[in-house]
Scaffold this motif. Structure first.
Motif, PDB file in Angstrom:
ATOM      1  N   THR A  42       0.921  -1.337  -0.078  1.00 20.36           N
ATOM      2  CA  THR A  42       0.056   0.246   0.288  1.00 20.36           C
ATOM      3  C   THR A  42       0.877   1.403   0.053  1.00 20.36           C
ATOM      4  O   THR A  42       0.520   2.126  -0.901  1.00 20.36           O
ATOM      5  N   LEU A  43       2.049   1.220   0.802  1.00 23.57           N
ATOM      6  CA  LEU A  43       2.877   2.408   1.264  1.00 23.57           C
ATOM      7  C   LEU A  43       4.429   2.764   0.099  1.00 23.57           C
ATOM      8  O   LEU A  43       4.469   3.750   0.202  1.00 23.57           O
ATOM      9  N   TRP A  44       4.125   1.269  -0.764  1.00 26.82           N
ATOM     10  CA  TRP A  44       5.645   1.621  -1.005  1.00 26.82           C
ATOM     11  C   TRP A  44       5.758   2.870  -1.973  1.00 26.82           C
ATOM     12  O   TRP A  44       6.471   3.759  -3.311  1.00 26.82           O
ATOM     13  N   PRO A  45       4.569   2.454  -2.922  1.00 25.32           N
ATOM     14  CA  PRO A  45       4.520   3.719  -4.147  1.00 25.32           C
ATOM     15  C   PRO A  45       4.420   4.811  -3.751  1.00 25.32           C
ATOM     16  O   PRO A  45       4.806   5.494  -4.302  1.00 25.32           O
ATOM     17  N   ILE A  46       3.002   5.203  -2.891  1.00 22.19           N
ATOM     18  CA  ILE A  46       3.171   6.291  -2.162  1.00 22.19           C
ATOM     19  C   ILE A  46       4.640   6.414  -1.898  1.00 22.19           C
ATOM     20  O   ILE A  46       4.726   8.233  -2.303  1.00 22.19           O
ATOM     21  N   PHE A  47       5.067   6.210  -1.265  1.00 18.00           N
ATOM     22  CA  PHE A  47       6.508   6.731  -0.664  1.00 18.00           C
ATOM     23  C   PHE A  47       7.847   6.868  -2.010  1.00 18.00           C
ATOM     24  O   PHE A  47       8.106   8.147  -2.112  1.00 18.00           O
ATOM     25  N   HIS A  84      10.301  10.791  -4.880  1.00 19.07           N
ATOM     26  CA  HIS A  84      10.157  11.451  -7.046  1.00 19.07           C
ATOM     27  C   HIS A  84      10.298  10.301  -7.707  1.00 19.07           C
ATOM     28  O   HIS A  84      10.874  10.492  -9.349  1.00 19.07           O
ATOM     29  N   TRP A  85      10.258   8.737  -7.394  1.00 20.85           N
ATOM     30  CA  TRP A  85       9.729   8.622  -8.956  1.00 20.85           C
ATOM     31  C   TRP A  85       9.024   7.771  -9.928  1.00 20.85           C
ATOM     32  O   TRP A  85       7.769   8.052  -9.326  1.00 20.85           O
ATOM     33  N   ASN A  86       8.992   7.805 -10.993  1.00 22.76           N
ATOM     34  CA  ASN A  86       8.188   7.520 -11.529  1.00 22.76           C
ATOM     35  C   ASN A  86       7.261   6.322 -11.656  1.00 22.76           C
ATOM     36  O   ASN A  86       7.984   5.676 -11.047  1.00 22.76           O
ATOM     37  N   SER A  87       6.349   5.964 -12.400  1.00 24.76           N
ATOM     38  CA  SER A  87       5.149   5.187 -12.346  1.00 24.76           C
ATOM     39  C   SER A  87       6.443   3.883 -13.316  1.00 24.76           C
ATOM     40  O   SER A  87       6.075   2.289 -12.370  1.00 24.76           O
ATOM     41  N   LEU A 118       9.453   3.185 -12.175  1.00 23.23           N
ATOM     42  CA  LEU A 118      10.817   3.090 -12.050  1.00 23.23           C
ATOM     43  C   LEU A 118      10.265   1.953 -10.905  1.00 23.23           C
ATOM     44  O   LEU A 118      10.615   1.167 -10.534  1.00 23.23           O
ATOM     45  N   ILE A 119       8.460   2.773 -10.214  1.00 22.51           N
ATOM     46  CA  ILE A 119       8.417   2.042  -9.356  1.00 22.51           C
ATOM     47  C   ILE A 119       7.612   0.326  -9.777  1.00 22.51           C
ATOM     48  O   ILE A 119       7.784  -0.634  -9.291  1.00 22.51           O
ATOM     49  N   GLY A 120       7.099   0.734 -10.589  1.00 23.10           N
ATOM     50  CA  GLY A 120       6.288  -0.400 -11.524  1.00 23.10           C
ATOM     51  C   GLY A 120       8.229  -1.867 -11.436  1.00 23.10           C
ATOM     52  O   GLY A 120       7.678  -2.698 -11.180  1.00 23.10           O
ATOM     53  N   LEU A 121       8.889  -1.202 -11.991  1.00 24.05           N
ATOM     54  CA  LEU A 121      10.502  -2.198 -12.142  1.00 24.05           C
ATOM     55  C   LEU A 121      10.398  -2.754 -11.027  1.00 24.05           C
ATOM     56  O   LEU A 121      10.656  -3.522 -10.609  1.00 24.05           O
ATOM     57  N   SER A 122      10.290  -2.166  -9.935  1.00 26.20           N
ATOM     58  CA  SER A 122      11.185  -2.349  -8.480  1.00 26.20           C
ATOM     59  C   SER A 122      10.205  -3.835  -8.185  1.00 26.20           C
ATOM     60  O   SER A 122      10.817  -4.232  -7.482  1.00 26.20           O
ATOM     61  N   PHE A 123       9.174  -3.364  -8.575  1.00 27.16           N
ATOM     62  CA  PHE A 123       8.306  -4.981  -8.239  1.00 27.16           C
ATOM     63  C   PHE A 123       8.354  -6.149  -9.126  1.00 27.16           C
ATOM     64  O   PHE A 123       8.679  -7.239  -9.192  1.00 27.16           O
ATOM     65  N   SER A 124       9.112  -5.612 -10.408  1.00 19.01           N
ATOM     66  CA  SER A 124       9.435  -6.619 -11.502  1.00 19.01           C
ATOM     67  C   SER A 124      10.484  -7.206 -10.617  1.00 19.01           C
ATOM     68  O   SER A 124      10.220  -8.245 -10.845  1.00 19.01           O
ATOM     69  N   ASN A 151      17.645   5.428   1.350  1.00 17.55           N
ATOM     70  CA  ASN A 151      16.526   5.971   0.164  1.00 17.55           C
ATOM     71  C   ASN A 151      17.282   6.411  -0.449  1.00 17.55           C
ATOM     72  O   ASN A 151      16.809   6.905  -1.483  1.00 17.55           O
ATOM     73  N   HIS A 152      18.368   7.281  -0.412  1.00 13.32           N
ATOM     74  CA  HIS A 152      18.627   7.783  -1.122  1.00 13.32           C
ATOM     75  C   HIS A 152      20.228   7.138  -1.659  1.00 13.32           C
ATOM     76  O   HIS A 152      20.690   7.381  -2.616  1.00 13.32           O
ATOM     77  N   ASN A 153      20.167   5.369  -1.228  1.00 17.04           N
ATOM     78  CA  ASN A 153      21.431   4.870  -1.667  1.00 17.04           C
ATOM     79  C   ASN A 153      20.557   3.823  -2.624  1.00 17.04           C
ATOM     80  O   ASN A 153      19.972   3.146  -2.865  1.00 17.04           O
ATOM     81  N   PHE A 154      20.468   4.591  -4.362  1.00 17.23           N
ATOM     82  CA  PHE A 154      20.091   3.526  -5.523  1.00 17.23           C
ATOM     83  C   PHE A 154      20.132   2.438  -5.402  1.00 17.23           C
ATOM     84  O   PHE A 154      19.930   1.909  -5.405  1.00 17.23           O
ATOM     85  N   VAL A 155      21.442   2.140  -5.705  1.00 17.75           N
ATOM     86  CA  VAL A 155      22.018   0.682  -5.579  1.00 17.75           C
ATOM     87  C   VAL A 155      22.234  -0.347  -4.605  1.00 17.75           C
ATOM     88  O   VAL A 155      21.144  -0.845  -4.552  1.00 17.75           O
TER      89      VAL A 155
END
Length: 415
Positions: A240-245, A251-254, A256-262, A306-310
């Protein structure tokens, strides 16, 4: 033998192994049904808007799915034990086929709600009956590996479904994904007739002595159910909250968020067979605890790093793998502990409880976010996972003690 119903099973189960074609067929059925379900999930709200559905009606379209599954799974599980799991698998695939056609020809939101309910019955019933069927054709020595194979195929279907559905909607029509739902379900229904009809576990020497009036579910099963409900509460918070956060804070786009789940789903797909082997060779609880530890890393990393992308993407990979490790252990232990003849009922009750936990997690996460902060909601998720790990400790102790006793017994036989 791993976790037993208060006794040590000294039978030589390693001599038995379910025919591999049956396992691959079950995996294919799971992949087809999961792909069919995930094909329509992203398209359904879009389709509903084209039918002039209100936001409230679209929300109902989503929520009714979980509610129907919560109500129906224990009922189907009980009848699955009576009628035979293969028959229920076939009936659910038939309902899938009907639901897809109903979606495609539906002309209003009321028809979508009706066929969404039919689909929920099919998904819930298929989940219960396939897992129960697996328990009927496996032994405690190979159940983890079989569950790993099935989970891998299930994850493959989840990955392919949204892609196939999106391409079909773009290149053909908005109704095309629903026709594909029916098509893949019909293929699964035809293939399901190749499954042998097994009522009781052919490897359980006490199957013919089963008496439901004397059946008592082991205490470990109740503990496992409680752990799983809590895990689903945490999962509900995260989903519920990860896409919102990610959107509002990072400031991730849709995409990138979808890719995180994939990425998590891909890690789950790749590691599923490995977890199955770990479960069979080293213990179910080893797989479960390790999986929960991997899951625990995810909400902690999102808050602190959350600022460490890798590092974040590495955590998504670990969480995807960890989720599979946990669920492999869960389904396998449930299979080990379930009295023969009550397998479907137990799968249904526990599945319904999981749906309740997931819904509770979504509500709890939203409440904490609004009342406090979204970061505290993630810490709550992490705390819940830690409680789950602690809950696994008695199961771990019991399993290690049982494995040691069985090893001692085997050594005595060889002397």
């Amino acid at each position: 033998m791993i976790l037993s119903n208060n006794h040590i099973d000294n039978s030589d189960e390693s001599a038995f192994s379910p025919p591999r074609p049956n396992i691959m067929l079950l995996g294919l059925l799971m992949a087809l049904s999961t792909m069919a379900n995930s094909i329509v999930a992203p398209m359904l709200p879009i389709y509903a808007t084209k039918l002039n559905a209100t936001p409230t009606q679209i929300g109902l379209l989503v929520s009714i799915f979980g509610f129907v599954r919560f109500v129906i799974q224990p009922i189907i599980g009980n009848y699955s034990d009576k009628w035979g799991h293969r028959r229920v698998i076939q009936a659910m695939l038939a309902l899938f086929t009907i639901a897809g056609l109903g979606y495609a020809v539906g002309e209003n939101i009321q028809s979508l709600l009706f066929f969404r309910s039919i689909q929920a019955i099919a998904v819930g019933g298929l989940s219960v009956s396939i897992r129960a069927y697996i328990n009927q054709i496996t032994t405690k020595n190979n159940r983890g590996g079989v569950n790993g194979t099935i989970s891998a195929m299930q994850n493959a279907g989840s990955l392919l479904g949204p892609v196939v559905g999106g391409v079909a909607a773009d290149w053909l029509s908005i109704q095309a994904p629903f026709y594909l739902l029916s098509f893949f379900s019909l293929i699964g229904l035809i293939l399901s007739f190749s499954l042998p009809n097994v009522k009781f576990n052919q490897y359980n020497i006490d199957s013919n002595k089963h008496d439901k009036k004397q059946t008592r579910w082991p205490n470990a099963l109740y503990l496992l159910a409680g752990i799983n409900i809590l895990e689903f509460v945490g999962l509900g918070i995260w989903v519920t909250l990860w896409p919102i956060f990610a959107s509002e804070t990072m400031h991730w786009n849709s995409s990138l968020i979808g890719l995180s789940f994939s990425i998590s789903a891909l890690a789950s797909l790749i590691t599923a067979p490995v977890w199955g082997k770990i479960s069979d060779l080293y213990g179910r609880t080893i797989s479960g605890i390790t999986g929960l530890l991997f899951l625990l890393i995810q909400p902690v990393a999102v808050v602190l790093f959350n600022h460490n992308f890798v590092l974040l993407w590495l955590c998504f990979v670990l969480a995807g793998a960890g989720g599979t490790g946990y669920f492999n252990a869960y389904y396998t232990i449930v299979g080990d502990l379930s009295p023969d003849g009550d397998v479907g009922k137990i799968q249904g009750v526990l599945g319904a409880a999981s749906q309740l936990g997931n819904s509770a997690g979504s509500i709890l996460g939203s409440f904490i976010w609004q009342a406090l902060t979204i970061q505290i909601a993630f810490w709550t998720d992490a705390s819940i996972l830690m409680i789950c790990i602690i809950g696994y400790i008695p199961l771990f102790i019991t399993e290690m003690r049982t494995r040691k006793q069985n090893k001692t017994y085997e050594e005595e036989l060889t002397q």
